[in-house]
Design a protein around this motif. Structure first.
Motif, mmCIF file in Angstrom:
data_model
loop_
_atom_site.group_PDB
_atom_site.id
_atom_site.type_symbol
_atom_site.label_atom_id
_atom_site.label_comp_id
_atom_site.label_asym_id
_atom_site.label_seq_id
_atom_site.Cartn_x
_atom_site.Cartn_y
_atom_site.Cartn_z
ATOM 1 N N ARG A 1 -6.085 -1.084 11.757
ATOM 2 C CA ARG A 1 -6.802 -1.897 10.571
ATOM 3 C C ARG A 1 -5.978 -3.387 10.762
ATOM 4 O O ARG A 1 -4.733 -3.427 11.401
ATOM 5 N N TYR B 1 -10.462 3.199 2.676
ATOM 6 C CA TYR B 1 -11.285 4.443 3.020
ATOM 7 C C TYR B 1 -10.502 5.681 2.349
ATOM 8 O O TYR B 1 -9.680 6.516 2.840
ATOM 9 N N ASN C 1 -4.293 10.820 14.548
ATOM 10 C CA ASN C 1 -4.716 12.122 14.029
ATOM 11 C C ASN C 1 -5.029 13.205 15.315
ATOM 12 O O ASN C 1 -6.299 13.123 15.587
ATOM 13 N N GLU D 1 0.633 13.370 4.910
ATOM 14 C CA GLU D 1 -0.812 14.005 4.485
ATOM 15 C C GLU D 1 -1.900 13.302 5.312
ATOM 16 O O GLU D 1 -1.485 12.315 5.991
ATOM 17 N N PHE E 1 0.872 -1.079 0.051
ATOM 18 C CA PHE E 1 -0.036 -0.058 0.037
ATOM 19 C C PHE E 1 0.834 1.234 0.004
ATOM 20 O O PHE E 1 1.866 1.258 0.561
HETATM 21 N N1 LIG Z 1 -1.387 -0.473 5.070
HETATM 22 C C1 LIG Z 1 -2.538 -0.517 4.540
HETATM 23 N N2 LIG Z 1 -3.407 -1.425 4.116
HETATM 24 C C2 LIG Z 1 -4.514 -1.509 3.977
HETATM 25 N N3 LIG Z 1 -5.218 -0.361 3.997
HETATM 26 C C3 LIG Z 1 -4.603 0.973 4.064
HETATM 27 C C4 LIG Z 1 -3.236 1.054 4.590
HETATM 28 N N4 LIG Z 1 -2.644 2.030 4.600
HETATM 29 C C5 LIG Z 1 -4.029 2.798 4.774
HETATM 30 N N5 LIG Z 1 -4.878 2.239 4.219
HETATM 31 C C6 LIG Z 1 -6.314 2.711 3.892
HETATM 32 O O1 LIG Z 1 -6.086 4.005 3.465
HETATM 33 C C7 LIG Z 1 -6.914 4.942 4.326
HETATM 34 C C8 LIG Z 1 -6.327 6.102 4.576
HETATM 35 O O2 LIG Z 1 -4.890 5.946 5.289
HETATM 36 P P1 LIG Z 1 -4.528 6.823 6.306
HETATM 37 O O3 LIG Z 1 -5.494 6.676 7.429
HETATM 38 O O4 LIG Z 1 -3.083 6.659 6.536
HETATM 39 O O5 LIG Z 1 -4.537 8.319 5.715
HETATM 40 P P2 LIG Z 1 -4.956 9.768 6.119
HETATM 41 O O6 LIG Z 1 -5.118 10.614 4.798
HETATM 42 O O7 LIG Z 1 -3.990 10.195 7.094
HETATM 43 O O8 LIG Z 1 -6.304 9.517 6.752
HETATM 44 P P3 LIG Z 1 -7.269 10.618 7.464
HETATM 45 O O9 LIG Z 1 -8.334 11.222 7.019
HETATM 46 O O10 LIG Z 1 -7.722 9.777 8.849
HETATM 47 O O11 LIG Z 1 -6.211 11.645 8.059
HETATM 48 C C9 LIG Z 1 -6.853 3.897 5.708
HETATM 49 O O12 LIG Z 1 -8.235 4.313 6.234
HETATM 50 C C10 LIG Z 1 -7.343 2.822 4.917
HETATM 51 O O13 LIG Z 1 -8.414 2.582 4.340
#
Ligand SMILES: Nc1ncnc2c1ncn2[C@@H]1O[C@H](COP(=O)(O)OP(=O)(O)OP(=O)(O)O)[C@@H](O)[C@H]1O
Ligand SMILES: [Mg+2]
Length: 333
Positions: free
Chosen positions: A272, A225, A285, A151, A145
């Motif tokens: 997760r 997500y 967060n 960000e 991933f």
């Molecule tokens: N290693 C992973 N394996 C599977 N899905 C992942 C992984 N890392 C991230 N995701 C998916 O991507 C989404 C977003 O990742 P992450 O939470 O790191 O991003 P963000 O932009 O910081 O989110 P937020 O809106 O919470 O600030 C997660 O909620 C998950 O669904």
């Protein structure tokens, strides 16, 4: 109290020519109005400050507040979220939410993962790609991933974030490096259930507000997500409160990560599970989105029967227990 509100307003950046994705982490005017209305209804006086750069000028001019509600994310660099709290610390003005160290560590997801892994908290194995050439030495098991290293709001996260072979990895990293101008975090893909854990308080006082499972419906971007799924939340995402064993484990992990990272007052930890159901830390967060209808923490509060005003009250109560590092009002310069 006389409470100043520090924030980056989406409209200001849109008017300055930034595009939608650049500014999606910033607050909409509805969010600022909601925070302000909640503070007023709690009996406080409020003042809109604006961004950390405006805050700097106002502090320099001698303006002070009893407390600053900090929602300023900043635009550039790994210290962008730390700028407002660094200034407030320097001038001895108390503020809500985490300190500069925590905000810098958690913005840089690889550093946050090093910290939590050091404390024995599971997090997917990872590598950092700074230049396209770095992809060659990655020896992690597929699928992987990929996401920008610093960000939020799923910026840069789409169906293409899940990569299945070295060619997809190389192309994906090149795309993200070019678009987001920062290193790419490459993680082992977690195929299991996803939770976001809402937390209130600081250190020993930290407690779980609630745990919400995030279920992405089958559609153009299944399982993840992603940015588009967040944007089309009502059509594509289902959430529910969880009180089963997996949820309890996610909660334990989230609270431990919150404390180890030094997060304060309120926020969320994203968790997760892997193929075996083991919960892993994804990211923290500590400056949570606070849109009264759309953001996950207010949504979680609502599902637990806590009003938006009640949530803001808890944040202010938690922040008020701290004293500014310097309590005097002397100009530090
Ligand atoms: N290693 C992973 N394996 C599977 N899905 C992942 C992984 N890392 C991230 N995701 C998916 O991507 C989404 C977003 O990742 P992450 O939470 O790191 O991003 P963000 O932009 O910081 O989110 P937020 O809106 O919470 O600030 C997660 O909620 C998950 O669904
Ligand atoms: Mg997240």
């Amino acid at each position: 109290m006389r409470i100043g509100i520090a924030f980056d307003l989406r409209d200001d950046y849109a008017n300055a020519g930034y595009d939608e994705e650049d500014i999606v982490e910033f607050d909409s005017i509805e969010t600022i109005e909601a925070i302000e209305a909640a503070l007023l209804s709690l009996g406080h006086k409020t003042e809109r400050i604006g961004s950390a750069l405006t805050l700097a000028q106002r502090l320099q001019n001698g303006d002070r507040w009893d407390l600053v509600y900090n929602s300023a994310e900043g635009m550039h660099g790994f210290g962008r979220e730390a700028l407002a709290p660094t200034l407030l610390d320097s001038y001895g003005v108390p503020y809500a939410f985490s300190d500069p160290l925590t905000l810098t560590i958690t913005l840089h997801k690889a550093t946050a993962k090093h910290v939590v892994r050091d404390c024995g908290i599971p997090t997917p194995d990872f590598a950092v790609v700074e230049t396209p050439g770095d992809v060659e030495r990655i020896a992690l098991p597929y699928p992987l991933f990929i996401k920008p290293i610093a960000e939020g709001t799923s910026k840069g996260i789409s169906a293409a974030s899940k990569v299945h072979d070295p060619e997809e990895l190389r192309k994906g990293c090149e795309r993200l490096l070019a678009r987001h101008k920062q290193p790419v975090l490459v993680e082992v893909y977690l195929p299991g259930r996803e939770f976001t854990v809402g937390i209130l308080g600081t250190g020993k006082q930290a407690r779980v507000l609630g745990i919400m499972e995030i279920m992405v419906r089958d559609g153009p971007e299944p399982e993840i997500y992603s940015y588009q799924n967040k944007k089309n939340f009502d059509d594509r995402v289902t959430v529910r409160l969880v009180d089963d064993a997996a949820g309890a484990e996610a909660t334990r992990l989230a609270l431990a990560a919150w404390k180890h990272l030094g997060c304060r007052d309120a926020g969320r930890i994203d968790i997760r599970c892997d193929h075996a159901g083991t919960a892993h830390f994804l990211e923290a967060n500590p400056l949570p989105g606070m849109h009264p209808r759309d953001s996950d923490l207010p949504l979680l509060a609502r599902m637990k029967g806590m009003s938006y005003q009640g949530l803001i009250e808890q944040i202010i109560l938690s922040a008020s227990t701290r004293h500014a590092f310097q309590s005097g009002q002397r100009n530090p310069l």
